[in-house]
Design a protein around this motif. Structure first.
Motif, PDB file in Angstrom:
ATOM      1  N   GLU A  93     108.169  30.942  90.383  1.00  0.00           N
ATOM      2  CA  GLU A  93     108.923  31.711  89.427  1.00  0.00           C
ATOM      3  C   GLU A  93     108.046  32.137  88.240  1.00  0.00           C
ATOM      4  O   GLU A  93     107.803  33.353  87.777  1.00  0.00           O
ATOM      5  N   LEU A  94     107.131  31.344  87.907  1.00  0.00           N
ATOM      6  CA  LEU A  94     106.472  31.509  86.493  1.00  0.00           C
ATOM      7  C   LEU A  94     105.070  32.110  87.067  1.00  0.00           C
ATOM      8  O   LEU A  94     104.730  33.029  86.176  1.00  0.00           O
ATOM      9  N   GLU A  95     104.809  32.053  88.293  1.00  0.00           N
ATOM     10  CA  GLU A  95     103.484  32.698  88.591  1.00  0.00           C
ATOM     11  C   GLU A  95     103.839  34.220  88.784  1.00  0.00           C
ATOM     12  O   GLU A  95     102.885  35.157  88.566  1.00  0.00           O
ATOM     13  N   ILE A 142     106.115  35.672  87.042  1.00  0.00           N
ATOM     14  CA  ILE A 142     106.965  36.446  86.095  1.00  0.00           C
ATOM     15  C   ILE A 142     106.310  37.550  85.319  1.00  0.00           C
ATOM     16  O   ILE A 142     106.707  38.666  84.976  1.00  0.00           O
ATOM     17  N   ASN A 143     104.924  37.659  85.410  1.00  0.00           N
ATOM     18  CA  ASN A 143     104.162  38.594  84.882  1.00  0.00           C
ATOM     19  C   ASN A 143     103.181  39.281  85.978  1.00  0.00           C
ATOM     20  O   ASN A 143     102.172  39.886  85.703  1.00  0.00           O
ATOM     21  N   ASP A 167     115.767  35.183  93.974  1.00  0.00           N
ATOM     22  CA  ASP A 167     116.102  36.569  93.491  1.00  0.00           C
ATOM     23  C   ASP A 167     115.201  36.227  92.112  1.00  0.00           C
ATOM     24  O   ASP A 167     115.210  35.390  91.420  1.00  0.00           O
ATOM     25  N   SER A 168     114.566  37.727  91.663  1.00  0.00           N
ATOM     26  CA  SER A 168     113.730  37.589  90.386  1.00  0.00           C
ATOM     27  C   SER A 168     115.000  37.638  89.040  1.00  0.00           C
ATOM     28  O   SER A 168     115.968  38.076  89.118  1.00  0.00           O
ATOM     29  N   ARG A 169     114.381  36.786  88.225  1.00  0.00           N
ATOM     30  CA  ARG A 169     115.283  36.727  86.986  1.00  0.00           C
ATOM     31  C   ARG A 169     114.517  37.383  85.797  1.00  0.00           C
ATOM     32  O   ARG A 169     114.710  37.184  84.733  1.00  0.00           O
ATOM     33  N   GLY A 217     113.930  39.571  83.271  1.00  0.00           N
ATOM     34  CA  GLY A 217     114.865  40.475  82.271  1.00  0.00           C
ATOM     35  C   GLY A 217     114.009  41.072  81.330  1.00  0.00           C
ATOM     36  O   GLY A 217     114.636  41.620  80.487  1.00  0.00           O
ATOM     37  N   VAL A 218     112.776  40.730  81.382  1.00  0.00           N
ATOM     38  CA  VAL A 218     111.670  41.215  80.161  1.00  0.00           C
ATOM     39  C   VAL A 218     110.597  41.816  80.791  1.00  0.00           C
ATOM     40  O   VAL A 218     110.384  41.702  81.794  1.00  0.00           O
ATOM     41  N   GLU A 219     109.929  42.669  79.847  1.00  0.00           N
ATOM     42  CA  GLU A 219     108.655  43.376  80.347  1.00  0.00           C
ATOM     43  C   GLU A 219     107.504  42.298  80.587  1.00  0.00           C
ATOM     44  O   GLU A 219     107.327  41.657  79.854  1.00  0.00           O
ATOM     45  N   PRO A 220     106.836  42.434  81.545  1.00  0.00           N
ATOM     46  CA  PRO A 220     105.695  41.613  81.960  1.00  0.00           C
ATOM     47  C   PRO A 220     104.399  42.165  81.032  1.00  0.00           C
ATOM     48  O   PRO A 220     104.481  43.210  80.455  1.00  0.00           O
ATOM     49  N   VAL A 221     103.632  41.109  81.174  1.00  0.00           N
ATOM     50  CA  VAL A 221     102.448  41.477  80.200  1.00  0.00           C
ATOM     51  C   VAL A 221     101.460  42.374  80.978  1.00  0.00           C
ATOM     52  O   VAL A 221     101.329  42.376  82.148  1.00  0.00           O
ATOM     53  N   SER A 247      97.022  31.472  76.476  1.00  0.00           N
ATOM     54  CA  SER A 247      98.340  31.784  76.634  1.00  0.00           C
ATOM     55  C   SER A 247      98.312  32.866  78.000  1.00  0.00           C
ATOM     56  O   SER A 247      97.714  32.916  78.790  1.00  0.00           O
ATOM     57  N   ASP A 248      99.505  33.704  77.987  1.00  0.00           N
ATOM     58  CA  ASP A 248      99.732  34.476  79.118  1.00  0.00           C
ATOM     59  C   ASP A 248      98.961  35.882  78.646  1.00  0.00           C
ATOM     60  O   ASP A 248      98.923  36.699  79.594  1.00  0.00           O
TER      61      ASP A 248
END
Lengths: 520, 426
Positions: free
Chosen positions: A92-94, A96-97, A124-126, A128-132, A176-177
């Protein structure tokens, strides 16, 4: 043989090699531990955290499998709920962006991230925020195109340039990201192995400008082959595909692991040499300038050979042992001279201390083993005398060292059995098209004396004839590769026990101490 | 309440100069030091119960004893002066007010562990501090306290001041070593631990400035004299940096084991402007917050903090008054750790940024209750899944705020966000 230890995976006992990291050790017994950053050629880095496994009663209880050596009695937990959850969470973390642009990504179909998502997640994707936002379509040099947003920062590419090529063009900048793989400003990739980065990238972050958008990988048929770009004999995958209404074409070569020959990688020139299999091919049979049918060409070939007073046959050092043997036999049959002179395919100083060799021929050792004279002097002397040169795909003008031979060659009648349309063959009286190495099979011996077997990968619509088949049509007795071996075994001591079908996958290292003994 | 062991020379003018420090007792322990064997020194430090003052509180003497015996490799000491934890400002006092106390400590430590090359890794932002420190090192060399024959004895010790480039993560032991080696400061996987494979792959001890600076007192007066202060398991004194909403913020040296609220009231003058207390961060930003109720029973030592499910940390106490917006505090907190994440491990690299965006979303009024639950879950998903504990340094306090001040997050969770239809279901 390394010592074996017994350990437990999910309570089930397995025997594995002691001290090997858990990813590799358990792979041998068919247990997969998901991972991004670990690569056997590059070692463990431990940054992706995908391979975290539980060690029951262990301190610490949670360890990266890539950095954990297999030990006696170890109790490894892989299917425990908390380990499965870590795999979910890391994926999920991989993602997220990640742009999740699989429909337009070249890697789709052979993407570790995609495969792991299907195997270990399906959540399912969670998001809810813009990716980098990061860099796209970045030209890193050497035909490597980078997409920073797809990158999982496993640093395999960075470690490749540091540990393998020792050129260090790549690094990870920022933290960081915002961390991303980058080159130094104005200093692109500059090494002859850079495209391996595309192979080792587990995701679609590193793509090849040569392959991008040309084919979906699931259409490609992936056959094993051996690169004929030089005398290293690197193991490759020949990825080819016949599009509807079109011909079978090769789309790329990829490195295939062979620890005895090339390790995990191949050079870029070899990788891109698939173009030569597709392009500039000799497809027409010609007799005295006119296009004729293949059978008619062979007929003309036979009659010229029959009438020639002193024919000379010239072999390419790229031919297989079986082809060489067959030509040797046909030369005997017609009382022709035989030479393997091919110095033009040696480029002194071009090789390096890794994979690239000076000698660009795939089977020069084969010529030696079969006792085929390859010296310039004897070739020149025989050529002076000959009234017909039958050239089996030997490009004497591969480099320019034979330029002074041109007038002499032009003065001789020539029959060219060739896979490619080359300047050398233009003036040949008879041109017989033949197969190239992706279209036939056989055995070759690399510069280090490793005997390897490869099989036919590509079948063209109008499939060109193998040199072996052409010798049969000329009246030879070698009807297929297997039929060549009784003779080869008898003639070459070092090959006397070889059963081609039983050559191991990593090749057979020939004992060089034994002098080749060649019978008539 | 205050004592002056470490800070004995802090109030003396120009004590950072060798001449002044020496006049007030600096380097006096060296004579005694060289009459002892290294093992005796190590035992004395073990007996003192001195615990690592960087935050983790691991017994210093025990750490030293992890060095492998009879190695043919050199042993290194790295003094961790990367003091970067928000709300922590104790080591800088030592670096600026009494650097010779630390250098004396380095000599004691190096003699005990058999080290001849020590590094002082100082954070890049300490621009004025590094000048004072370097001058002190230079003076110590000139006076023969460092160099080929320390104090005229047959003991070589070279000390190099190494400046960081300004990264929180370089305070992590192995990232610090990477940085000294000239690499990007990213933590190494452990094991192997630095005591076995450390700087330049050699056995290495990494000690905090204050730990090192505590050594001269212990050596001069003995372990028992040190144990007069503090508690049985947390002996000695500690430099506490008290900041936030108090009347008298500052750096105070106190014996361990003092009641937290008493310290805030009596030493730091109590919550400022007569306001009410909302919470206390006990030991730097990475320690879980204490509510006023919890704070009543806490004493300033490792055991009491652990019993209250928080950590002693670095002694950086932050007092929060009733006006503090906890959600904004958490935004500030996460944005620091997000900025400082080295970017190596997936959970920390991707997770802290995600958490920050969720908090920003809440603050903007676009978040719902499910976002608060997601934050709690992300804390669990990230924590301890990484090479180092930076991620935990963020998630542990964030979880404490989410648990103890959830109503403040819920106040930000807009009703409309919760009412948004789930498009996936349609």
């Amino acid at each position: 043989m390394a010592e074996m230890v017994k350990l437990f995976v999910n309570g089930q006992e397995v025997a594995v090699e002691q001290g090997k990291n858990l990813i590799d050790a358990l792979k041998v017994v068919g247990i997969e531990i998901p991972h991004f950053c670990y690569h056997p050629a590059l070692g463990a880095d431990g940054n992706c955290r995908m391979c975290l496994v539980g060690i029951e009663d262990g301190r610490p209880p949670l360890v990266p499998a890539c950095k954990t050596p297999a030990m006696e009695g170890m109790k490894v937990l892989l299917d425990a709920e908390h380990i499965k959850k870590i795999q979910h969470d890391v994926l999920e973390l991989e993602l997220i962006n990640h742009p999740i642009d699989c429909p337009v990504c070249d890697q789709a179909g052979e993407c570790t991230l995609q495969d792991y998502y299907m195997t270990y997640s399906l959540d399912d994707s969670r998001r809810g925020v813009e990716p980098v936002k990061k860099g796209k379509r970045m030209d890193l040099g050497c035909g490597v195109v980078h997409d920073q947003e797809r990158c999982v920062l496993c640093a395999r590419c960075v470690r490749f340039t540091r540990q393998i090529t020792r050129t260090g063009e790549l690094g990870i900048v920022n933290r960081s990201d915002e961390a991303r793989v980058a080159i130094f400003p104005g200093k692109p990739l500059d090494n002859r192995y850079a495209l391996n980065i595309v192979d080792i990238c587990p995701v679609g972050a590193m793509t090849s400008s040569d392959f991008r958008f040309r084919q979906r990988v699931w259409f490609l048929k992936k056959d094993e082959g051996i690169c004929h770009g030089c005398s290293k004999g690197c193991n490759i995958y020949i990825d080819h595909h016949r599009e509807k209404y079109k011909d079978d074409m090769i789309y790329r070569f990829r490195a295939r692991t062979n620890l005895q020959v090339n390790g995990y990688f191949i050079c870029d020139e070899g990788r891109l040499s698939y173009h030569r299999e597709n392009e500039n091919r000799q497809s027409q049979t010609r007799v005295d300038g006119g296009v004729v049918g293949f059978e008619e060409g062979i007929k003309a070939f036979r009659s010229r050979l029959d009438t020639a007073r002193k024919p000379l046959m010239l072999l390419s050092a790229d031919c297989t042992l079986e082809q060489m043997w067959a030509v040797k036999r046909i030369a005997n049959l017609y009382g022709a001279g035989l030479s393997g002179y091919s110095d033009a395919s040696v480029l002194p100083g071009d090789g390096d201390d890794y994979l690239i060799q000076d000698d660009k021929a795939a089977n020069r050792k084969g010529l030696e083993l079969l006792g085929i004279d390859s010296s310039k002097e004897s070739f020149m002397a025989a050529l002076q005398d000959a009234d017909l040169l039958v050239n089996f795909n030997n490009d004497l003008f591969f480099s320019n060292i034979n330029d002074e031979l041109r007038p002499l060659l032009d003065s001789k009648e020539c029959i060219a059995v060739c896979s490619h349309a080359r300047k050398l063959f233009e003036k040949a009286a008879i041109i017989i098209p033949t197969a190239s190495y992706s279209e036939y099979g056989g055995t070759i011996v690399n510069g280090d004396g490793v005997l390897q077997l490869f099989r036919k990968a590509v079948t063209k619509n109008d499939d060109p004839h193998d040199i072996l088949e052409i010798t049969r049509l000329l009246g030879g007795a070698i009807v297929d590769a297997a039929r060549a071996w009784p003779g080869i075994r008898q003639s070459v001591a070092v090959l006397s026990a070889v059963q081609p079908e039983q050559i191991p996958a990593e090749g057979l290292k020939l004992q060089s101490s034994e002098e080749p003994h060649v019978g008539s | 309440m205050e004592v002056k062991l470490l800070s004995a020379r802090f109030d003396i003018k120009d004590a950072h100069l060798l001449e002044v420090a020496k006049a007030h007792g600096a380097y006096e322990t060296l004579d005694k030091l060289f009459t002892m064997t290294p093992v005796q020194v190590m035992e004395e430090v073990k007996n003192s119960g001195l615990r690592g003052r960087g935050g983790a509180g691991f017994p210093t003497g025990v750490k030293w004893s992890f060095l492998p015996k009879n190695l043919d490799k050199p042993v290194y000491l790295a003094v961790n002066s990367d003091e970067s934890e928000p709300a922590t400002f104790k080591d800088r006092y030592i670096l600026v007010k009494d650097p010779h106390m630390m250098i004396e400590g380095i000599i004691i430590c190096c003699y005990a562990i058999g080290c001849h090359d020590a590094y002082i890794y100082i954070r890049g932002e300490y621009t004025s501090q590094v000048k004072i420190l370097q001058k002190a090192v230079d003076e110590a060399y000139a006076a023969g306290y460092l160099g080929a024959a320390v104090g005229g004895k047959d003991f070589r010790l070279d000390v190099t001041v190494h400046r960081g480039a300004g990264a929180y993560i370089c305070g992590e032991e192995t990232a610090l070593l990477e940085s000294i080696e000239g690499k990007k400061g990213q933590p190494r996987s452990k094991p192997p631990f630095p005591a076995v494979v450390g700087l330049y792959d050699c056995p290495t001890i990494i000690n905090n400035v204050q730990s090192i600076a505590s050594l001269p007192f212990i050596l001069a007066n003995g372990a028992d004299a040190y144990r007069v202060y503090g508690t049985e398991k947390s002996p000695g004194t500690h430099l506490f940096g008290i900041s936030g909403h108090v009347e008298k913020p500052g750096m105070y040296e106190l014996p361990l084991g003092q009641p937290l609220l008493e310290v805030i009231d009596k030493v730091a003058g109590g919550v400022w402007k007569g306001r009410k207390l909302k919470g206390i961060i006990p030991g730097g930003s990475s320690t879980p917050v204490l509510t006023p109720e919890e704070a009543k029973t806490v004493t300033l030592d490792y055991e009491s903090m652990a019993a209250h499910k928080t950590m002693f940390g670095s002694g950086g106490i932050v007092v929060l008054d009733e006006t503090v917006d906890i959600v904004k505090l958490v935004e500030n907190l996460i944005s620091f750790y997000h900025h400082e994440s080295c970017g190596q491990c997936t959970p920390c690299r991707e997770g802290l940024g995600w958490m920050l965006k969720i908090v920003k979303k809440l603050l903007a009024g676009d978040g719902g209750r499910e976002d608060i639950d997601l934050l709690v879950e992300l804390c669990d998903n990230i924590e301890m899944k990484t090479v180092c504990v930076l991620s935990a340094a963020c998630t542990m306090p964030v979880r404490s705020y989410l648990n103890k001040f959830r109503h403040e997050f819920e106040a930000y969770a807009a009703e409309k966000a919760s009412a948004k239809p789930d498009l996936r279901e349609e």
